[in-house]
Design a protein around this motif. Structure first.
Motif, short mmCIF file in Angstrom:
data_model
loop_
_atom_site.label_atom_id
_atom_site.label_comp_id
_atom_site.label_asym_id
_atom_site.label_seq_id
_atom_site.Cartn_x
_atom_site.Cartn_y
_atom_site.Cartn_z
N LYS A 279 0.74 -1.32 -0.08
CA LYS A 279 -0.04 -0.03 0.01
C LYS A 279 0.81 1.14 0.04
CE LYS A 279 -4.00 -2.04 2.59
NZ LYS A 279 -4.65 -1.97 3.78
N GLN A 280 2.03 1.09 0.56
CA GLN A 280 2.90 2.38 0.77
C GLN A 280 3.84 2.54 -0.69
OE1 GLN A 280 2.24 3.94 3.24
NE2 GLN A 280 1.06 2.01 4.15
N ASN A 281 3.61 1.55 -1.82
CA ASN A 281 4.10 1.80 -2.95
C ASN A 281 3.06 2.55 -3.70
OD1 ASN A 281 6.03 1.56 -5.15
ND2 ASN A 281 5.35 -0.36 -5.75
N ILE A 282 3.07 3.87 -3.46
CA ILE A 282 1.89 4.89 -4.17
C ILE A 282 2.27 5.40 -5.45
CG2 ILE A 282 1.37 5.67 -1.81
CD1 ILE A 282 3.22 8.25 -2.59
N VAL A 283 1.32 5.50 -6.24
CA VAL A 283 1.17 5.97 -7.48
C VAL A 283 1.72 7.36 -7.68
CG1 VAL A 283 -0.08 6.63 -9.46
CG2 VAL A 283 -0.57 4.50 -8.27
N LEU A 284 2.78 7.55 -8.66
CA LEU A 284 3.34 8.84 -8.54
C LEU A 284 2.62 9.95 -9.44
CD1 LEU A 284 7.20 7.63 -9.22
CD2 LEU A 284 6.03 8.20 -7.11
N GLN A 285 2.78 11.19 -8.83
CA GLN A 285 2.11 12.27 -9.76
C GLN A 285 3.21 13.05 -10.51
OE1 GLN A 285 -1.18 12.43 -10.05
NE2 GLN A 285 -1.37 10.72 -8.49
N PRO A 286 2.77 13.88 -11.50
CA PRO A 286 3.68 14.78 -12.13
C PRO A 286 4.18 15.75 -11.05
CG PRO A 286 1.96 14.30 -13.47
CD PRO A 286 1.36 13.85 -12.35
N GLY A 287 5.71 16.17 -11.18
CA GLY A 287 6.42 16.96 -10.25
C GLY A 287 6.78 16.27 -8.95
N ASP A 288 6.37 15.17 -8.73
CA ASP A 288 6.96 14.63 -7.55
C ASP A 288 8.42 14.26 -7.48
OD1 ASP A 288 4.28 14.26 -6.55
OD2 ASP A 288 4.55 12.18 -6.88
N VAL A 289 9.00 14.72 -6.22
CA VAL A 289 10.29 14.54 -5.99
C VAL A 289 10.63 13.63 -5.08
CG1 VAL A 289 12.67 15.88 -5.34
CG2 VAL A 289 10.89 17.11 -6.74
N ILE A 290 11.57 12.53 -5.33
CA ILE A 290 11.95 11.36 -4.40
C ILE A 290 13.12 11.53 -4.19
CG2 ILE A 290 11.64 8.77 -4.38
CD1 ILE A 290 9.69 8.88 -6.68
N THR A 291 13.29 11.61 -2.76
CA THR A 291 15.03 11.80 -2.30
C THR A 291 15.04 10.48 -1.39
OG1 THR A 291 14.37 14.26 -2.35
CG2 THR A 291 16.32 13.08 -1.19
N SER A 292 16.21 9.62 -1.81
CA SER A 292 16.67 8.84 -0.97
C SER A 292 17.63 9.22 0.04
CB SER A 292 17.27 7.79 -1.97
OG SER A 292 17.71 6.55 -1.22
N PHE A 293 17.76 9.06 1.32
CA PHE A 293 18.54 9.24 2.25
C PHE A 293 19.02 8.02 2.90
CE2 PHE A 293 15.60 12.99 2.64
CZ PHE A 293 16.26 14.24 2.40
N PHE A 294 20.32 8.26 3.44
CA PHE A 294 21.15 7.15 4.25
C PHE A 294 20.99 7.75 5.60
CE2 PHE A 294 25.26 5.50 5.50
CZ PHE A 294 24.94 4.19 5.96
N GLN A 295 20.46 7.01 6.59
CA GLN A 295 20.51 7.28 7.98
C GLN A 295 20.32 8.75 8.06
OE1 GLN A 295 24.11 5.80 9.61
NE2 GLN A 295 23.02 4.01 10.30
N PRO A 296 19.20 9.34 7.64
CA PRO A 296 18.96 10.75 7.89
C PRO A 296 18.51 11.31 9.22
CG PRO A 296 17.03 9.94 6.79
CD PRO A 296 17.96 8.80 7.23
N LEU A 297 18.16 10.10 10.05
CA LEU A 297 17.58 10.07 11.53
C LEU A 297 18.61 10.28 12.24
CD1 LEU A 297 14.48 7.98 10.97
CD2 LEU A 297 14.67 10.55 10.42
N SER A 298 18.55 11.12 13.55
CA SER A 298 19.60 10.81 14.74
C SER A 298 18.72 11.70 15.86
CB SER A 298 20.72 11.76 14.39
OG SER A 298 20.52 13.18 14.05
N PHE A 299 19.44 11.26 16.91
CA PHE A 299 19.19 11.80 18.21
C PHE A 299 20.46 12.14 19.01
CE2 PHE A 299 19.82 7.39 19.23
CZ PHE A 299 20.29 7.43 20.54
N THR A 300 20.24 13.07 19.98
CA THR A 300 21.26 13.60 20.67
C THR A 300 21.21 13.27 22.15
OG1 THR A 300 21.64 15.58 19.31
CG2 THR A 300 22.82 15.44 21.59
N VAL A 301 22.25 12.48 22.79
CA VAL A 301 22.44 11.97 24.08
C VAL A 301 23.22 12.81 24.90
CG1 VAL A 301 24.30 10.20 23.51
CG2 VAL A 301 22.54 9.89 25.44
N LEU A 302 22.90 13.25 26.24
CA LEU A 302 23.71 14.11 26.79
C LEU A 302 23.34 13.58 28.59
CD1 LEU A 302 22.55 17.64 25.69
CD2 LEU A 302 24.89 16.44 25.18
N GLY A 303 24.32 13.81 29.30
CA GLY A 303 24.29 13.60 30.80
C GLY A 303 25.22 12.63 31.15
N ALA A 304 24.63 11.68 32.22
CA ALA A 304 25.41 10.66 32.78
C ALA A 304 25.03 9.23 32.07
CB ALA A 304 24.80 10.37 34.40
#
Length: 425
Positions: A279-304
Motif C-alpha cells: 500500500k505504501q508503494n504509491i502511484v506517482l504524480q507529475p512533479g513528485d520529487v523522490i529523495t533517498s536518504f542514508f540514515q537521515p535520522l538522529s538523536f542527541t544524548v547528554l548527561g550521565a
C-alpha cells in the motif's frame, strides 16, 4: 592549639556544613571522619569556612561542575511560571501506545496515496505527432506521399512533423488551425482535430501520440545509483518503479529512507517498510520529487551516559531502550535512574494534556518525557517507546554524585591549606 581552639574549630565546621543545605542531613557523618583524619580541627573548621566564603551565597548546584540539571532541578524549573509552557509527561504504557499509534498514521498510503492514478494529459513542452487518414477518393490530403507503415494503399495518410506544445498550450494542424492541446488527453486532441476536419476531409481519422514527455516527470535524487528524471505514462508508475529507474539505492535497504515531496507536502518513510507493505508503494504524480536518504535520522544524548554525542539510527526507528544502549547505558557511578528525560517538540494532537499547551511558532508543544528506570515495569515500556528524529535524551546526575564532587573539592582545599600551614610552621 588548645581545647578552646579545637572547640571553636568544631563549631565553625558544623556551621559551615549547615550552610550547605543540600547536604545538611549528612553534615555530622562527614564532619566526624574529617575531624579524625585532621587532628588540628581548628584548621579544618577555618578551611571550610573559607571555602564557603569564597562561593558566597551561591547554592552548590550553581558552582559544582555538572553536565546539566538534576532531576529535582529540572522538575522544579519546568513547573515554575517562567517555563510553564513546557509539559512534563510520565512515560507509561498508555503514552507509549498513543505515540506508536500516531507514528503508524504517518504513512504514504494515508497522506499521499489518496490522489490515485491521474490520467495522462498533454502538457506544455511535450512533443507530439499527428497522423491524418482520409478514405478514398482523398480530397484534402490526396497529394500526400503514402506511408506504407500506416495502412493499405487504398487509404491516404499524412504524418505531420513532430511539434512541441507551445507556451500557450496549442499545436497547429493544417486546415484545422490552432488546436488546444495542453491539459487534454490524446483522445481529446484526436476528437477535436477530427471535428475540425469533418467538413473538409473525406471521412478523416486522426491519431495523436506522444514522442517526448517533457511535462509529466518525477525526479529521483539522493543515495541512488543514478539521479534521474523519469517520465510518467498512462500506466501509472509507482514509487519503487522510480527507484528502479534510478538504479536502486547504494546502501543497505534497512538503513534507507525515501522522502516524497508533492505540492508543498513532504513526508518520509523507511524503505523496508515500503517494500513490506504494498500500500505504501504509491502511484506517482507529475512533479513528485523522490529523495533517498542514508540514515537521515538522529538523536542527541547528554548527561550521565556512556557517551555524549549525536547518534544516527535506522529509518525504521528505534526505542528508547535501544537509544540508551547505543549511548553506552547509564553510568553506574553518576546516573540517577529516576531522572531519564527525553526532550521533544511534539504535535499537540498526540497527547491528551490536562491544560491547553502553549504552541511554538511551528505549532509544536515542548514536551519532556520522564522515565523512571528504578521501576522494573519501565523496562518493558522503554522497549516500545519510540525515539524520533532530533530528540534529545538526557540522564541527570544522582545527588550522591554531586555530593562526591563537593567532597573532592573540599578535600583538595583542606589538603592544600593544611600543606601551606604545615610548611609555614
Amino acid at each position: 592549639m588548645g581545647i578552646a581552639s579545637q572547640w571553636i574549630g568544631i563549631r565553625v565546621h558544623k556551621a559551615a556544613l549547615n550552610l550547605l543545605s543540600p547536604f545538611r542531613t549528612v553534615s555530622m557523618n562527614i564532619a566526624l571522619p574529617i575531624i579524625t583524619f585532621y587532628p588540628r580541627v581548628a584548621v579544618v573548621g577555618l578551611t571550610i569556612f573559607f571555602a564557603v566564603t569564597l562561593v558566597g551565597c551561591a547554592s552548590p548546584p550553581n558552582w559544582i561542575p555538572t553536565s546539566g540539571p538534576s532531576r529535582t532541578q529540572l522538575e522544579d524549573s519546568v513547573a515554575s511560571p517562567p517555563t510553564n509552557d513546557i509539559q512534563i509527561v510520565e512515560v507509561n504504557e498508555a503514552v507509549a501506545r498513543r505515540l506508536l499509534a500516531a507514528k503508524k498514521q504517518l504513512q504514504f498510503s494515508e497522506t499521499l496515496g489518496n490522489a490515485g492514478q491521474a490520467p495522462y494529459l498533454v502538457g506544455l513542452g511535450d512533443v507530439i505527432e499527428v497522423t491524418l487518414w482520409e478514405a478514398p477518393p482523398a480530397a484534402l490530403f490526396g497529394g500526400a506521399v503514402l506511408d506504407p507503415r500506416v495502412g493499405p494503399a487504398t487509404t491516404r495518410a499524412t504524418t505531420l512533423p513532430e511539434q512541441m506544445v507551445s507556451a500557450n498550450g496549442t499545436i497547429n494542424v493544417p486546415f484545422a488551425g490552432q488546436i488546444q492541446a495542453a491539459g487534454l488527453s490524446l483522445q481529446q486532441i484526436e476528437a477535436e482535430v477530427t471535428k475540425r476536419l469533418k467538413d473538409k476531409a473525406n471521412q478523416p481519422q486522426v491519431l495523436v501520440r506522444t514522442i517526448r514527455n517533457n511535462s509529466a516527470n518525477v525526479t529521483v535524487v539522493g543515495e541512488v545509483a543514478n539521479s534521474t528524471r523519469m517520465p510518467l505514462t498512462a500506466k501509472g508508475e509507482r514509487l519503487l518503479d522510480a527507484l528502479a529507474a534510478a538504479g536502486g539505492v547504494r546502501q543497505p535497504v534497512n538503513k534507507m529512507t525515501l522522502q516524497v515531496s508533492r505540492s508543498g507536502q513532504v513526508q518520509a518513510m523507511a524503505l523496508d517498510a515500503i517494500i513490506r507493505d504494498p500500500k505504501q508503494n504509491i502511484v506517482l504524480q507529475p512533479g513528485d520529487v523522490i529523495t533517498s536518504f542514508f540514515q537521515p535520522l538522529s538523536f542527541t544524548v547528554l548527561g550521565a551516559t556512556g557517551k555524549n554525542e549525536e547518534i544516527n539510527f535506522e529509518a525504521q526507528g528505534i526505542s528508547i531502550a535501544q537509544a540508551l544502549a547505543r549511548a553506552g547505558g547509564l553510568q553506574d557511578v553518576r546516573a540517577d535512574a529516576r531522572g531519564v528525560f527525553l526532550f521533544r517538540f511534539e504535535s499537540p494532537d498526540v497527547l491528551d494534556l490536562p491544560v491547553k499547551p502553549v504552541l511554538t511558532p511551528e505549532g509544536k508543544v515542548p514536551v519532556v518525557y520522564r522515565l523512571n528506570l528504578k521501576d522494573p515495569a519501565s523496562f518493558f515500556v522503554a522497549q516500545s517507546f519510540p525515539v524520533q528524529n532530533r530528540d534529545v535524551l538526557y540522564v541527570s546526575n544522582a545527588s550522591g554524585a554531586e555530593l562526591q564532587k563537593f567532597l573532592n573539592i573540599l578535600t583538595s582545599s583542606i589538603y592544600t591549606i593544611s600543606t601551606v600551614v604545615n610548611s609555614t610552621r
